[in-house]
Scaffold this active site. Structure first.
Site, PDB file in Angstrom:
ATOM      1  N   VAL A 292       0.822  -1.206   0.000  1.00 52.75           N
ATOM      2  CA  VAL A 292       0.000   0.000   0.000  1.00 52.75           C
ATOM      3  C   VAL A 292       0.859   1.261   0.000  1.00 52.75           C
ATOM      4  CG1 VAL A 292      -1.707   1.325   1.313  1.00 52.75           C
ATOM      5  CG2 VAL A 292      -1.901  -1.164   1.145  1.00 52.75           C
TER       6      VAL A 292
ATOM      7  N   ASP B  64      10.244   3.547   6.392  1.00 55.79           N
ATOM      8  CA  ASP B  64       9.972   2.174   6.805  1.00 55.79           C
ATOM      9  C   ASP B  64      10.999   1.785   7.863  1.00 55.79           C
ATOM     10  OD1 ASP B  64       8.274  -0.323   5.245  1.00 55.79           O
ATOM     11  OD2 ASP B  64       9.818  -0.904   6.685  1.00 55.79           O
TER      12      ASP B  64
ATOM     13  N   ARG C 247      14.484  -2.933   3.524  1.00 56.90           N
ATOM     14  CA  ARG C 247      13.498  -2.477   2.547  1.00 56.90           C
ATOM     15  C   ARG C 247      13.935  -1.152   1.932  1.00 56.90           C
ATOM     16  NH1 ARG C 247       9.888  -3.396  -1.409  1.00 56.90           N
ATOM     17  NH2 ARG C 247       7.909  -2.299  -1.156  1.00 56.90           N
TER      18      ARG C 247
ATOM     19  N   THR D  45      -6.509  -0.621   7.516  1.00 59.72           N
ATOM     20  CA  THR D  45      -7.854  -1.076   7.846  1.00 59.72           C
ATOM     21  C   THR D  45      -8.016  -1.222   9.360  1.00 59.72           C
ATOM     22  OG1 THR D  45      -7.998  -2.270   5.764  1.00 59.72           O
ATOM     23  CG2 THR D  45      -9.557  -2.894   7.490  1.00 59.72           C
TER      24      THR D  45
ATOM     25  N   CYS E 221      -6.526  -8.834   3.516  1.00 61.27           N
ATOM     26  CA  CYS E 221      -7.788  -8.082   3.558  1.00 61.27           C
ATOM     27  C   CYS E 221      -8.988  -8.966   3.832  1.00 61.27           C
ATOM     28  CB  CYS E 221      -7.987  -7.331   2.228  1.00 61.27           C
ATOM     29  SG  CYS E 221      -6.887  -5.928   1.998  1.00 61.27           S
TER      30      CYS E 221
END
Length: 478
Positions: free
Chosen positions: A70, A88, A93, A174, A314
């Site tokens: 995302v 991050d 990464r 979320t 999700c």
């Protein structure tokens, strides 16, 4: 409200609206009052504290916290338009992205290169000086299927240590309705010493990224936006319209936006649960589920869902956030949890179907070796998060079956780290008693039934979870 594509004029007007609304929240100083009886002047009431000015959406310095599936597309999108920091906590990464490599395959090297205003860092101190903090960290569930908010709380603490007056924290992860203002905002206030909706502000704009989908992208998906005050809502909406060409949908509150996100995937989860239950019934009736769905699909309003494993970050997770909040306020959700039970049980069911087919062919489970094609939670994607293929593996192993897993999309080191699985580099021909086609990667589709069956011994079982092979070419399918 219909999606509204962003224009330069709209951005300018919205900037003015943001500034006007911010000014309107500050009360005018009260006028001195005269006491007619004594002619004494009453002292004016003290002025309320001034509300910090919001940044200009066109010039705001943006930080994106969490550079996964995302966050990275979002950071790259903003990095083409605005001064953007991609943050991050994983130094590896950041090192990968500085070399223009993205192991998620969501963003190309050329797209990273084109984000000329994007900086990358694993140092929290670099967040200082940013005006907007967008949080895109994972929100998983724990072993008891309860929301695990630790990544979100850690991000909120980091923001609290670096935010300054006028800063805006926007959450995309979320959550259940209320989490932003009940969990995240108090953490930021405590860490920063600032006052919510006076010194700093909050927004919520749920992510809608579909991993592995290169058609529905950040720029082409309508973005839901919201803010903690009308002025902040206008600011957040204007900010996202700079990078989302499809337009925005401004929700009336943060809680509405949170609920909208969690219901999107809950609805899909329930639809899949329905066809999964249909598959259980059709098998007992001795009819083919896929044929039933194809016949039903001839009606114009029949929804084209297919049975299968329901994993990922999700669909298999978000419903538990909604049910958690529902139970917290005294309501026990029945339909949602029923659907979750069906979907969570499909891995075990598939393994048992395969075991039964082997037994019918006099293949002893304790002496059998099974090949599973695919480990990622969906096709043509390296994402391993919450893959339910692992349930098939666990159930087969409970019968002392030796299991090999092959997935050309998945990083072997990540599979080892997440699930203690050693992937095979290439399946050996003629070695397996059963082959389970678990994920519809394009490589497996290209192989076809004959070459897939060649991995097995004579008389091996071929089970098609994804219904991508002809019915007469497999021994069974979901």
């Amino acid at each position: 409200m219909n999606p509204v594509p962003a224009t330069a004029a709209q951005r300018s007007n919205t900037t003015n609206l943001v500034n006007e609304a911010a000014v309107a929240t500050q009360s005018a100083p009260p006028l001195p009052r005269s006491n007619a009886a004594t002619h004494a002047t009453v002292a004016p009431l003290p002025l309320p504290p001034a509300v910090a000015a919001l940044p200009d959406p066109a010039n705001a310095r943006i930080a994106v916290l969490g550079l996964g599936y995302v966050g990275l597309p979002l950071a790259v999108g903003f990095g083409r338009e605005s001064a953007t920091l991609g943050f991050d906590v994983a130094a590896a990464r950041i090192a990968e992205l500085r070399e223009r490599r993205d192991h998620t395959n969501e963003v190309s090297a050329a797209e990273i290169e084109a984000a000329g205003r994007l900086r990358l860092s694993a140092d929290e101190a670099d967040l200082r000086g940013c005006d907007v903090f967008i949080v895109t960290v994972p929100t998983p569930i724990d072993d008891a299927k309860r929301p695990d908010l630790r990544p979100l709380e850690a991000a909120s603490r980091a923001i609290g240590r670096q935010i300054r007056p006028g800063g805006v924290a926007i959450f995309e992860s979320t959550v259940y309705p209320g989490a932003t203002e009940e969990i995240c905002v108090p953490i930021i206030a405590r860490e920063s010493g600032l006052t919510f909706n006076r010194d700093f502000f909050a927004g919520y704009s749920p992510e809608r990224i579909n991993p592995g989908d290169h058609v529905h992208r950040l720029e082409s998906i309508v973005k839901v936006t919201s803010g903690s005050t009308p002025a902040v809502a206008a600011f957040v909406d204007a900010l996202y319209r700079r990078v989302v060409g499809a337009g925005t949908f401004r929700a009336s509150s943060i809680r509405v936006a949170e609920a909208a996100k969690v219901i999107e995937n809950t609805q899909r989860d329930l639809n899949i649960a329905l066809v999964n239950e249909l598959a259980l019934i059709c098998h007992r009736l001795g009819i083919d589920t896929c044929e039933v769905l194809e016949a039903a699909g001839s009606k114009w309003n029949f929804l084209p869902f297919r049975p299968g494993l329901v994993g990922g970050h999700c669909i298999g997770v978000d419903p538990y956030y909604l049910t958690h909040k529902a139970q917290q306020i005294g309501y026990h959700p029945e339909v949602i949890l029923s659907g979750r039970r069906i979907n969570d049980g499909m891995g075990q069911y598939i393994a048992q179907r395969v075991i039964k087919l082997m037994v019918q062919r006099r293949i002893q489970a304790a002496e059998a070796r099974v090949l599973i094609l695919g480990l990622a939670f969906k096709e043509n994607c390296p994402d391993l998060r919450n893959t339910r293929v692992i349930d098939v593996i666990a159930e087969l192993r409970s019968y002392d079956v030796a299991v090999d897993v092959f997935d050309p999309w998945v990083d072997a080191a990540q599979a080892r780290h997440e699930y203690a699985l050693e992937l095979v580099d290439e399946p050996a021909a003629g070695r397996y008693d059963a082959v389970i086609l678990a994920v519809a990667h394009r490589e497996f589709v290209a192989l076809g039934a004959e070459r897939i069956r060649a991995f097995g011994k004579a008389g091996c079982v071929l089970f098609d979870v994804k219904q991508i092979l002809p019915r007469d070419a497999v021994d069974d399918r979901l």
